[in-house]
Design a protein around this motif. Structure first.
Motif, PDB file in Angstrom:
ATOM      1  N   ILE A 146       0.950  -1.159  -0.049  1.00  0.00           N
ATOM      2  CA  ILE A 146      -0.014   0.003  -0.099  1.00  0.00           C
ATOM      3  C   ILE A 146       0.870   1.355   0.165  1.00  0.00           C
ATOM      4  CG2 ILE A 146      -1.710   1.362   1.254  1.00  0.00           C
ATOM      5  CD1 ILE A 146      -2.710  -1.684   2.633  1.00  0.00           C
ATOM      6  N   SER A 147       0.581   2.293  -0.715  1.00  0.00           N
ATOM      7  CA  SER A 147       1.342   3.438  -0.946  1.00  0.00           C
ATOM      8  C   SER A 147       1.427   4.044   0.342  1.00  0.00           C
ATOM      9  CB  SER A 147       0.724   4.502  -2.009  1.00  0.00           C
ATOM     10  OG  SER A 147      -0.481   5.176  -1.335  1.00  0.00           O
ATOM     11  N   SER A 148       2.507   4.795   0.726  1.00  0.00           N
ATOM     12  CA  SER A 148       2.763   5.435   1.995  1.00  0.00           C
ATOM     13  C   SER A 148       1.597   6.764   1.876  1.00  0.00           C
ATOM     14  CB  SER A 148       4.186   6.194   1.814  1.00  0.00           C
ATOM     15  OG  SER A 148       5.050   5.290   1.838  1.00  0.00           O
ATOM     16  N   ALA A 149       1.421   7.337   0.985  1.00  0.00           N
ATOM     17  CA  ALA A 149       0.286   8.423   0.820  1.00  0.00           C
ATOM     18  C   ALA A 149      -1.037   7.885   1.494  1.00  0.00           C
ATOM     19  CB  ALA A 149       0.286   8.939  -0.397  1.00  0.00           C
ATOM     20  N   ALA A 150      -1.429   6.731   1.048  1.00  0.00           N
ATOM     21  CA  ALA A 150      -2.541   6.040   1.557  1.00  0.00           C
ATOM     22  C   ALA A 150      -2.469   5.803   3.022  1.00  0.00           C
ATOM     23  CB  ALA A 150      -2.903   4.725   0.745  1.00  0.00           C
ATOM     24  N   ILE A 151      -1.360   5.157   3.525  1.00  0.00           N
ATOM     25  CA  ILE A 151      -1.192   4.999   4.883  1.00  0.00           C
ATOM     26  C   ILE A 151      -1.369   6.354   5.556  1.00  0.00           C
ATOM     27  CG2 ILE A 151       0.395   4.152   6.753  1.00  0.00           C
ATOM     28  CD1 ILE A 151       1.542   2.291   4.667  1.00  0.00           C
ATOM     29  N   ARG A 152      -0.587   7.384   5.056  1.00  0.00           N
ATOM     30  CA  ARG A 152      -0.579   8.872   5.740  1.00  0.00           C
ATOM     31  C   ARG A 152      -1.978   9.272   6.104  1.00  0.00           C
ATOM     32  NH1 ARG A 152       4.200   9.695   2.705  1.00  0.00           N
ATOM     33  NH2 ARG A 152       2.999  10.745   1.276  1.00  0.00           N
ATOM     34  N   SER A 153      -2.768   9.104   4.753  1.00  0.00           N
ATOM     35  CA  SER A 153      -4.104   9.582   5.000  1.00  0.00           C
ATOM     36  C   SER A 153      -4.992   8.688   6.263  1.00  0.00           C
ATOM     37  CB  SER A 153      -4.814   9.219   3.642  1.00  0.00           C
ATOM     38  OG  SER A 153      -6.099   9.657   3.652  1.00  0.00           O
ATOM     39  N   ARG A 154      -4.793   7.404   6.134  1.00  0.00           N
ATOM     40  CA  ARG A 154      -5.442   6.612   7.380  1.00  0.00           C
ATOM     41  C   ARG A 154      -5.040   7.034   8.706  1.00  0.00           C
ATOM     42  NH1 ARG A 154      -4.529   0.493   6.774  1.00  0.00           N
ATOM     43  NH2 ARG A 154      -2.486   0.991   7.217  1.00  0.00           N
ATOM     44  N   LEU A 194       0.940  -0.947 -11.613  1.00  0.00           N
ATOM     45  CA  LEU A 194      -0.589  -0.991 -12.119  1.00  0.00           C
ATOM     46  C   LEU A 194      -1.386   0.164 -12.089  1.00  0.00           C
ATOM     47  CD1 LEU A 194      -3.132  -2.860 -12.671  1.00  0.00           C
ATOM     48  CD2 LEU A 194      -3.243  -3.117 -10.109  1.00  0.00           C
ATOM     49  N   SER A 195      -1.058   1.154 -11.044  1.00  0.00           N
ATOM     50  CA  SER A 195      -1.863   2.521 -11.255  1.00  0.00           C
ATOM     51  C   SER A 195      -1.332   3.198 -12.417  1.00  0.00           C
ATOM     52  CB  SER A 195      -1.384   3.368  -9.826  1.00  0.00           C
ATOM     53  OG  SER A 195       0.093   3.725  -9.971  1.00  0.00           O
ATOM     54  N   ILE A 196       0.042   3.076 -12.710  1.00  0.00           N
ATOM     55  CA  ILE A 196       0.286   3.955 -13.992  1.00  0.00           C
ATOM     56  C   ILE A 196      -0.337   3.318 -15.440  1.00  0.00           C
ATOM     57  CG2 ILE A 196       2.199   4.508 -15.528  1.00  0.00           C
ATOM     58  CD1 ILE A 196       1.950   6.079 -13.007  1.00  0.00           C
ATOM     59  N   ARG A 197      -0.567   1.890 -15.303  1.00  0.00           N
ATOM     60  CA  ARG A 197      -1.364   1.203 -16.288  1.00  0.00           C
ATOM     61  C   ARG A 197      -2.821   1.557 -16.333  1.00  0.00           C
ATOM     62  NH1 ARG A 197      -1.873  -5.398 -17.085  1.00  0.00           N
ATOM     63  NH2 ARG A 197      -3.061  -5.304 -18.861  1.00  0.00           N
ATOM     64  N   ALA A 220      -9.642   2.712  -1.518  1.00  0.00           N
ATOM     65  CA  ALA A 220     -10.005   3.975  -2.159  1.00  0.00           C
ATOM     66  C   ALA A 220      -8.728   4.874  -1.686  1.00  0.00           C
ATOM     67  CB  ALA A 220     -11.196   4.633  -1.807  1.00  0.00           C
ATOM     68  N   ARG A 221      -8.490   4.853  -0.485  1.00  0.00           N
ATOM     69  CA  ARG A 221      -7.339   5.774  -0.223  1.00  0.00           C
ATOM     70  C   ARG A 221      -6.086   5.316  -1.099  1.00  0.00           C
ATOM     71  NH1 ARG A 221      -7.885   7.876   5.179  1.00  0.00           N
ATOM     72  NH2 ARG A 221      -9.387   6.694   6.431  1.00  0.00           N
ATOM     73  N   ALA A 222      -5.764   4.342  -1.239  1.00  0.00           N
ATOM     74  CA  ALA A 222      -4.517   3.944  -2.333  1.00  0.00           C
ATOM     75  C   ALA A 222      -4.756   4.628  -3.719  1.00  0.00           C
ATOM     76  CB  ALA A 222      -4.395   2.594  -2.349  1.00  0.00           C
ATOM     77  N   PHE A 223      -5.978   4.294  -4.196  1.00  0.00           N
ATOM     78  CA  PHE A 223      -6.199   5.193  -5.371  1.00  0.00           C
ATOM     79  C   PHE A 223      -6.193   6.649  -5.351  1.00  0.00           C
ATOM     80  CE2 PHE A 223      -8.967   7.399  -8.385  1.00  0.00           C
ATOM     81  CZ  PHE A 223      -8.580   6.814  -9.499  1.00  0.00           C
ATOM     82  N   LEU A 224      -6.822   7.217  -4.340  1.00  0.00           N
ATOM     83  CA  LEU A 224      -6.736   8.562  -4.173  1.00  0.00           C
ATOM     84  C   LEU A 224      -5.434   8.981  -4.215  1.00  0.00           C
ATOM     85  CD1 LEU A 224      -8.947  10.888  -4.094  1.00  0.00           C
ATOM     86  CD2 LEU A 224      -8.858  10.734  -1.481  1.00  0.00           C
ATOM     87  N   ALA A 225      -4.455   8.317  -3.332  1.00  0.00           N
ATOM     88  CA  ALA A 225      -2.990   8.899  -3.296  1.00  0.00           C
ATOM     89  C   ALA A 225      -2.332   9.149  -4.714  1.00  0.00           C
ATOM     90  CB  ALA A 225      -2.284   7.879  -2.399  1.00  0.00           C
ATOM     91  N   ALA A 226      -2.747   8.075  -5.632  1.00  0.00           N
ATOM     92  CA  ALA A 226      -2.306   8.017  -6.939  1.00  0.00           C
ATOM     93  C   ALA A 226      -2.779   9.165  -7.788  1.00  0.00           C
ATOM     94  CB  ALA A 226      -2.586   6.437  -7.384  1.00  0.00           C
ATOM     95  N   TRP A 227      -4.096   9.232  -7.589  1.00  0.00           N
ATOM     96  CA  TRP A 227      -4.974  10.298  -8.175  1.00  0.00           C
ATOM     97  C   TRP A 227      -4.168  11.629  -7.628  1.00  0.00           C
ATOM     98  CZ3 TRP A 227      -8.766  10.826 -11.835  1.00  0.00           C
ATOM     99  CH2 TRP A 227      -9.536  11.804 -11.613  1.00  0.00           C
TER     100      TRP A 227
END
Length: 273
Positions: A146-154, A194-197, A220-227
């Motif tokens: 899981i991306s660090s950004a998603a973990i930070r959000s949580r 996968l997110s880049i794809r 959703a957090r993981a996607f939003l971090a990529a977004w």
């Protein structure tokens, strides 16, 4: 309004499918995520289909190969292009009045639709909590990364909650575990392949797409971090893609409020198609 059961041919195998009838020229195709059968968790997708078809929109659901009542080998969502194409062809054959097919998928089904829907001839997309998390490259670690950004959000949500301080002082929260989580959150990681794809697929989709997020859900957090990253800047500027969030942690939109919100968003898309 009637519900009927069918079999769809797919590369020598058969996909079990359920069709809820309707007379509208716009229809909804539901693609299940993970290894979930077409009825959905606790019958959620079956209930969703009934609610949508009650407004006159035909709804098709099916089991992927190797799942539920379908034959064949389960080869996961990244190998589901043929199922999406076969179901789309079948839907048009069974409902000749159909002009447009809007597809809805949650989690990895959302990602699969973005990747393979355009070649199948779909006309619009409702993508809920798209999956961008990849398995760790370490063979001994089968946990998804899981991306660090998603973990930070949580963790930010937890820190803002006064209850967290009480739980920490009372010992309900493991301080060492919390510190490990904060250390992981501090790391800077690139977006997954996968997110880049997925980004590249969304850029090339011809037609309107809506992304629906239960914003406190981990996926959703993981996607939003990529977004929100620089890699997705072009998508954020696109007028063909809209992102809408619900303040919920329900990945499958299971509670009454989340269900009503999802139904409302799907009906909006179908009526405006």
């Amino acid at each position: 309004m009637t519900r009927s059961f069918h079999q769809i041919s797919c590369e020598g195998e058969t996909l079990a499918a359920t069709l809820d009838s309707g007379d509208s020229p716009t229809s909804l195709m539901i693609v299940s995520g993970g290894n979930e059968i077409r009825s959905g968790a606790h019958g959620g997708m079956a209930q969703l289909a009934l609610r949508i078809s009650a407004h006159g929109f035909p709804v098709l659901r099916y089991d992927r190969r190797g799942i539920g009542d379908s034959s064949g080998e389960n080869r996961d969502f990244l190998s589901s292009a043929e199922e999406i194409a076969a179901a789309t062809r079948f839907f048009r054959q069974q409902q000749p009045q159909i002009g447009k097919i809007i597809a809805f998928g949650n989690c990895d089904a959302a990602t699969a639709l973005a990747l393979y829907g355009p070649d199948a001839g779909l006309d619009g997309y409702m993508l809920a909590n798209p999956w961008v998390i990849e398995q760790s490259s370490e063979p001994e670690n089968e946990e998804p990364t899981i991306s660090s950004a998603a973990i930070r959000s949580r963790y930010w949500d937890r820190i803002r909650n006064p209850r967290t301080i009480i739980d920490l002082l009372s010992g309900k929260i493991d301080l060492r575990k919390l510190l490990r989580g904060l250390k992981q959150a501090a790391k800077v990681k690139e977006n997954s392949a996968l997110s880049i794809r997925l980004r590249d697929a969304l850029v090339n989709i011809d037609g309107n797409s809506r992304i629906l997020l239960a914003k406190r859900d981990t996926t959703a957090r993981a996607f939003l971090a990529a977004w929100n990253s620089s890699d997705f800047a072009s998508l954020r500027d696109s007028t063909d893609i809209t992102l809408e969030t619900l303040d919920s942690a329900s990945h499958s939109f299971a509670d009454a409020t989340a269900k009503d919100w999802l139904v409302g968003k799907l009906l909006e898309a179908l009526r405006s198609a």
